[in-house]
Scaffold this motif. Structure first.
Motif, PDB file in Angstrom:
ATOM      1  N   ILE A  37       0.841  -1.203   0.000  1.00  0.00           N
ATOM      2  CA  ILE A  37       0.000   0.000   0.000  1.00  0.00           C
ATOM      3  C   ILE A  37       0.874   1.250   0.000  1.00  0.00           C
ATOM      4  O   ILE A  37       0.602   2.221  -0.712  1.00  0.00           O
ATOM      5  CB  ILE A  37      -0.951  -0.007   1.214  1.00  0.00           C
ATOM      6  CG1 ILE A  37      -1.979  -1.134   1.063  1.00  0.00           C
ATOM      7  CG2 ILE A  37      -1.659   1.337   1.352  1.00  0.00           C
ATOM      8  CD1 ILE A  37      -2.913  -1.283   2.242  1.00  0.00           C
ATOM      9  N   CYS A  38       1.944   1.214   0.789  1.00  0.00           N
ATOM     10  CA  CYS A  38       2.871   2.350   0.820  1.00  0.00           C
ATOM     11  C   CYS A  38       3.493   2.568  -0.557  1.00  0.00           C
ATOM     12  O   CYS A  38       3.584   3.703  -1.039  1.00  0.00           O
ATOM     13  CB  CYS A  38       3.958   2.119   1.866  1.00  0.00           C
ATOM     14  SG  CYS A  38       5.064   3.532   2.096  1.00  0.00           S
ATOM     15  N   ASN A  39       3.907   1.477  -1.196  1.00  0.00           N
ATOM     16  CA  ASN A  39       4.484   1.584  -2.544  1.00  0.00           C
ATOM     17  C   ASN A  39       3.485   2.189  -3.525  1.00  0.00           C
ATOM     18  O   ASN A  39       3.841   3.035  -4.359  1.00  0.00           O
ATOM     19  CB  ASN A  39       4.902   0.197  -3.048  1.00  0.00           C
ATOM     20  CG  ASN A  39       6.153  -0.319  -2.380  1.00  0.00           C
ATOM     21  OD1 ASN A  39       6.872   0.429  -1.725  1.00  0.00           O
ATOM     22  ND2 ASN A  39       6.417  -1.605  -2.530  1.00  0.00           N
ATOM     23  N   GLN A  40       2.245   1.741  -3.419  1.00  0.00           N
ATOM     24  CA  GLN A  40       1.209   2.239  -4.325  1.00  0.00           C
ATOM     25  C   GLN A  40       0.995   3.737  -4.139  1.00  0.00           C
ATOM     26  O   GLN A  40       0.940   4.496  -5.112  1.00  0.00           O
ATOM     27  CB  GLN A  40      -0.099   1.485  -4.076  1.00  0.00           C
ATOM     28  CG  GLN A  40      -1.254   1.940  -4.960  1.00  0.00           C
ATOM     29  CD  GLN A  40      -2.563   1.255  -4.596  1.00  0.00           C
ATOM     30  OE1 GLN A  40      -2.573   0.218  -3.937  1.00  0.00           O
ATOM     31  NE2 GLN A  40      -3.670   1.834  -5.011  1.00  0.00           N
ATOM     32  N   HIS A  41       0.885   4.156  -2.885  1.00  0.00           N
ATOM     33  CA  HIS A  41       0.663   5.575  -2.610  1.00  0.00           C
ATOM     34  C   HIS A  41       1.869   6.418  -3.033  1.00  0.00           C
ATOM     35  O   HIS A  41       1.704   7.519  -3.576  1.00  0.00           O
ATOM     36  CB  HIS A  41       0.373   5.781  -1.124  1.00  0.00           C
ATOM     37  CG  HIS A  41      -0.968   5.262  -0.710  1.00  0.00           C
ATOM     38  ND1 HIS A  41      -1.336   5.117   0.606  1.00  0.00           N
ATOM     39  CD2 HIS A  41      -2.036   4.848  -1.440  1.00  0.00           C
ATOM     40  CE1 HIS A  41      -2.564   4.641   0.674  1.00  0.00           C
ATOM     41  NE2 HIS A  41      -3.007   4.461  -0.552  1.00  0.00           N
ATOM     42  N   LEU A  42       3.058   5.899  -2.783  1.00  0.00           N
ATOM     43  CA  LEU A  42       4.263   6.630  -3.163  1.00  0.00           C
ATOM     44  C   LEU A  42       4.343   6.781  -4.680  1.00  0.00           C
ATOM     45  O   LEU A  42       4.653   7.863  -5.192  1.00  0.00           O
ATOM     46  CB  LEU A  42       5.504   5.914  -2.624  1.00  0.00           C
ATOM     47  CG  LEU A  42       6.863   6.538  -2.967  1.00  0.00           C
ATOM     48  CD1 LEU A  42       6.916   8.012  -2.588  1.00  0.00           C
ATOM     49  CD2 LEU A  42       7.988   5.771  -2.267  1.00  0.00           C
ATOM     50  N   GLN A  43       4.034   5.710  -5.393  1.00  0.00           N
ATOM     51  CA  GLN A  43       4.076   5.777  -6.857  1.00  0.00           C
ATOM     52  C   GLN A  43       3.044   6.766  -7.390  1.00  0.00           C
ATOM     53  O   GLN A  43       3.330   7.551  -8.311  1.00  0.00           O
ATOM     54  CB  GLN A  43       3.820   4.388  -7.447  1.00  0.00           C
ATOM     55  CG  GLN A  43       4.087   4.280  -8.943  1.00  0.00           C
ATOM     56  CD  GLN A  43       5.558   4.339  -9.274  1.00  0.00           C
ATOM     57  OE1 GLN A  43       6.121   5.421  -9.442  1.00  0.00           O
ATOM     58  NE2 GLN A  43       6.200   3.186  -9.358  1.00  0.00           N
ATOM     59  N   GLU A  44       1.857   6.753  -6.809  1.00  0.00           N
ATOM     60  CA  GLU A  44       0.801   7.667  -7.249  1.00  0.00           C
ATOM     61  C   GLU A  44       1.192   9.121  -7.001  1.00  0.00           C
ATOM     62  O   GLU A  44       0.981   9.985  -7.864  1.00  0.00           O
ATOM     63  CB  GLU A  44      -0.508   7.343  -6.523  1.00  0.00           C
ATOM     64  CG  GLU A  44      -1.155   6.036  -6.969  1.00  0.00           C
ATOM     65  CD  GLU A  44      -2.331   5.633  -6.093  1.00  0.00           C
ATOM     66  OE1 GLU A  44      -2.542   6.292  -5.043  1.00  0.00           O
ATOM     67  OE2 GLU A  44      -3.029   4.665  -6.442  1.00  0.00           O
ATOM     68  N   CYS A  45       1.756   9.391  -5.840  1.00  0.00           N
ATOM     69  CA  CYS A  45       2.146  10.767  -5.514  1.00  0.00           C
ATOM     70  C   CYS A  45       3.329  11.220  -6.363  1.00  0.00           C
ATOM     71  O   CYS A  45       3.382  12.379  -6.804  1.00  0.00           O
ATOM     72  CB  CYS A  45       2.473  10.886  -4.027  1.00  0.00           C
ATOM     73  SG  CYS A  45       1.026  10.722  -2.951  1.00  0.00           S
ATOM     74  N   LEU A  46       4.264  10.323  -6.600  1.00  0.00           N
ATOM     75  CA  LEU A  46       5.387  10.657  -7.474  1.00  0.00           C
ATOM     76  C   LEU A  46       4.894  10.969  -8.884  1.00  0.00           C
ATOM     77  O   LEU A  46       5.307  11.965  -9.493  1.00  0.00           O
ATOM     78  CB  LEU A  46       6.385   9.492  -7.521  1.00  0.00           C
ATOM     79  CG  LEU A  46       7.398   9.412  -6.388  1.00  0.00           C
ATOM     80  CD1 LEU A  46       8.119   8.071  -6.409  1.00  0.00           C
ATOM     81  CD2 LEU A  46       8.413  10.549  -6.473  1.00  0.00           C
ATOM     82  N   THR A  47       4.015  10.130  -9.386  1.00  0.00           N
ATOM     83  CA  THR A  47       3.470  10.357 -10.726  1.00  0.00           C
ATOM     84  C   THR A  47       2.740  11.693 -10.793  1.00  0.00           C
ATOM     85  O   THR A  47       2.884  12.451 -11.762  1.00  0.00           O
ATOM     86  CB  THR A  47       2.503   9.216 -11.114  1.00  0.00           C
ATOM     87  OG1 THR A  47       3.207   7.969 -11.070  1.00  0.00           O
ATOM     88  CG2 THR A  47       1.942   9.427 -12.510  1.00  0.00           C
ATOM     89  N   GLY A  48       1.990  11.992  -9.739  1.00  0.00           N
ATOM     90  CA  GLY A  48       1.253  13.252  -9.702  1.00  0.00           C
ATOM     91  C   GLY A  48       2.157  14.462  -9.726  1.00  0.00           C
ATOM     92  O   GLY A  48       1.934  15.413 -10.488  1.00  0.00           O
TER      93      GLY A  48
END
Length: 242
Positions: A37-48
């Motif tokens: 879940i942390c990886n998913q959120h980090l990837q989403e925020c980085l992409t954003g």
């Protein structure tokens, strides 16, 4: 509705917090911390935040970024590269970034590490990793167990000989492992034999346990020494980069 610059101000500290959390909580149980879940959120925020950078790049009328904003972008671009180590997409992005990012000293170090990984030169990856600053080093350390496994697997082929052994001190330095106990854990987990005196490792390609799960990331001494020297709020808010 927030504009790109406002979104960047919101997302950058979130990215830093998630990157730090990914390392700091890596030893916690799944009940307390879910790395996926942390990886998913980090990837989403980085992409954003990267999309916002690109949006500003394409706006001819937008105000020139300040030196601090440029520094913050360089650091976040570094985080993206390290977090996506081995990804063709992140590697391609690195080649198309503005000159001021690609010429940044820390970004050059990160890109060199990623290039070495793409080339399969895990030795250079491991030598570069401890040179990264604080949060970057911490995030990269979450990739260490996979790199160690790959290198040990390579060694089972390169040193596949009944008479040949590899000294423990050499492997400790190469794999960035603190002490013999840590190496013994790796060997036990992957079915690799130690000599009777435990001073050398005997590699045999038929003994390597390919079905063994990847070991969980752990706190690394060289990372902890870096994190002890920083004031965390200052780093997470991107007020200090080294």
């Amino acid at each position: 509705m927030y504009d790109a610059r406002q979104k960047i101000r919101l997302l950058e500290p979130i990215v830093m917090f998630l990157a730090y959390s990914r390392y700091r909580l890596c030893e916690e149980s799944i009940e307390k911390f879910d790395p996926k879940i942390c990886n998913q959120h980090l990837q989403e925020c980085l992409t954003g935040v990267l999309c916002c950078y690109e949006e500003l790049d394409g706006q001819e009328s937008s105000a020139e970024p300040t030196i601090r904003e440029l520094e913050r972008r360089c650091f976040v671009e570094c985080l993206y590269q390290v977090f996506n180590l081995g990804s063709p997409e992140s590697f391609t992005r690195a080649l198309s970034l503005p000159d001021y990012v690609r010429q940044d000293a820390t970004f050059k170090l990160c890109f060199g590490l990623c290039l070495a990984f793409q080339q399969g030169n895990l030795y250079r990856v491991l030598m570069a990793l401890p040179q990264l600053p604080h949060i970057l080093c911490a995030l990269a350390a979450t990739k260490l167990q996979a790199i160690r496994r790959s290198l040990l697997q390579i060694f089972t082929h390169a040193y596949n000989n009944k008479q040949l052994t590899v000294p423990v001190p050499y492997l400790l330095r190469l794999l960035l492992i603190d002490g013999p106990a840590g190496l013994q854990d790796q060997c036990r987990h992957y079915g690799i034999s130690l000599s009777a005196d435990r001073k050398a490792v005997h590699f045999n390609k038929t003994d390597f346990n390919h079905n063994a799960d990847l070991l969980k990331p752990q706190h690394e001494r060289f990372v902890e020494s870096k994190l002890k020297r920083i004031y965390l709020p200052e780093v997470l808010l991107l007020k200090k980069f080294n």
